[in-house]
Design an enzyme around this catalytic site. Sequence first.
Site, PDB file in Angstrom:
ATOM      1  N   SER A  10       0.774  -1.239   0.000  1.00 32.95           N
ATOM      2  CA  SER A  10       0.000   0.000   0.000  1.00 32.95           C
ATOM      3  C   SER A  10       0.801   1.282   0.000  1.00 32.95           C
ATOM      4  O   SER A  10       0.264   2.332  -0.264  1.00 32.95           O
ATOM      5  CB  SER A  10      -0.935   0.019   1.211  1.00 32.95           C
ATOM      6  OG  SER A  10      -0.175  -0.078   2.395  1.00 32.95           O
ATOM      7  N   THR A  11       2.085   1.236   0.285  1.00 35.04           N
ATOM      8  CA  THR A  11       2.860   2.477   0.325  1.00 35.04           C
ATOM      9  C   THR A  11       4.191   2.298  -0.364  1.00 35.04           C
ATOM     10  O   THR A  11       4.711   1.184  -0.505  1.00 35.04           O
ATOM     11  CB  THR A  11       3.139   2.922   1.780  1.00 35.04           C
ATOM     12  OG1 THR A  11       3.975   1.944   2.399  1.00 35.04           O
ATOM     13  CG2 THR A  11       1.862   3.077   2.576  1.00 35.04           C
TER      14      THR A  11
END
Length: 537
Positions: A10-11
Amino acid sequence: MNVILYARVSTDDQSERGTIEGQLEFGKKYSELHQMNLVKIYQDDGISGTLELGDRNGGAELLSDIKNQKIHADVILVYKLDRLGRSARVILNAIHELDQHGIKVKSMTEDFDSGSPSGRFLVTMLAAVADLERETIIERMWHGANRAARKGKWLGGIVPYGYYVDEEGYLQINKTPLPKLEKSEADIVYMMYHLIGEKGHSAREVAKLLNSMAVPTSYIKDNRKVKRGKRKVKTSGYWRSSRVRSIIYNTTYKGMHYYGKRSNKNREIIERQVPAIVSPELWEKAVNTIKNHNLSSYESRDEKNLLRGLIKCGMCGRKYYALYYNGGKEKPPKYYFVCSGKVGESSVYDKCRSKNVPKVWLEELVWQDIVKFMDKPKSVIQEIVRELNIEKENSTNKNADLEIGILKNTIEAKENEKQSILDLFRKKLITPEDVEFQLKKINDEKQELLEKLHRWQAENKQNQDVKNRLSSAEKVLQELRKKINKDLSYREKREIIHSLVSDIVVHTIKTPGKKRDKANIQINYVFSIGQNYTDTD
């Protein structure tokens, strides 16, 4: 068995630590161990799980390949269910879309089968857990960010011009000289405040000076780009008065920053001290000077402007302002309404080609139209009231608030029904199939009720707007009818015009073979009635 593998982190930070490689390696080993034929791997590196599967690069390619039958698979493997999404809605939507093409979802670390009723029920529970986990992570991040903000740390975002962030994450004054200049960013900021606060210069004059000095803007200095549509492009690199004004109004420069004020969510605003470039006294002086140098300063030579703020350009959408033209030694001065796209700083880069309109002529035109408007109550005013009354009579739902309240209670009761079904399942009084059927039925009923509620709320608001419009129209027209035939002062005339006219649009008409363009004047009233006039010049 043919399978495909989907991995997501997600990042960008997770991406750098290589966690997606861990998911991919685990998936390859898992497929070998269970003698599965791994057809293709799809991945989304540094992509948020709040996005729908089809809105991610890897997810979009996966769905496209499935729909176009470029791949044939029975199962899609994920490390955990939350790799499909970080909210219950996103996860269930992804599973539903894959199921439409005959592909089941298999978590390599969680035991469920999305092809069976009990498995789908477990998927729903796991999706809810993923949703809860995401909200918990966000809450922890907020608390952590707030703690760091109270200590004075700069937590991302564009660093204000004149500052930099040190290795420990704190905001510091940037005293490094700019390329080809002897002044630093902090010196430039102080010069802006000094010129405006002490010397009384306008933001436009300061922007012009900065451009003549070839002072680089933040975007040019940092080689950053701005987003135009879906692309990022370089900026022109010019200082504009709007940018100067935003710096002057920024409280950071007097040593006070407010963390969280730009957030769209309801969160705590943290006030913290940062290094100041100017004193609070100079900051106040500059802000007050800017407030006095607003765009209507174009009109400072002509204080009596009946149409101030009402006129806009039909070509570029900008405002028209009253400008003074000196006719020479023997000619009297003339006033015109001119588009700001022809005289403002924007004219340097994108000059508007709209027609200037004589001020006296346009003011008289609008006033006479209003007099005509007020002198014909039967043909105009009564027609407005009649139309509004028709809309009012069409408002059939007289007990809307009561019915909306009942509907909200019914929707809330549906949530209690869900809990009752789950309680019966925990007591083993009903089967997973019964739970799935009942929950689906409750959700369908709830969705139908929500749609009905939104529709009723919209209709109720529309009906209330009609009542307000009618009440406002009747009240305003009644008051104005009493004033219109008296000898009115400038202020009274201006109040009448601004209470009746919503805006005046100047449309420039290009006439082939003629040097002079014509102006079509569109007067729009607050009661949805418009008039059009064309000048003869």
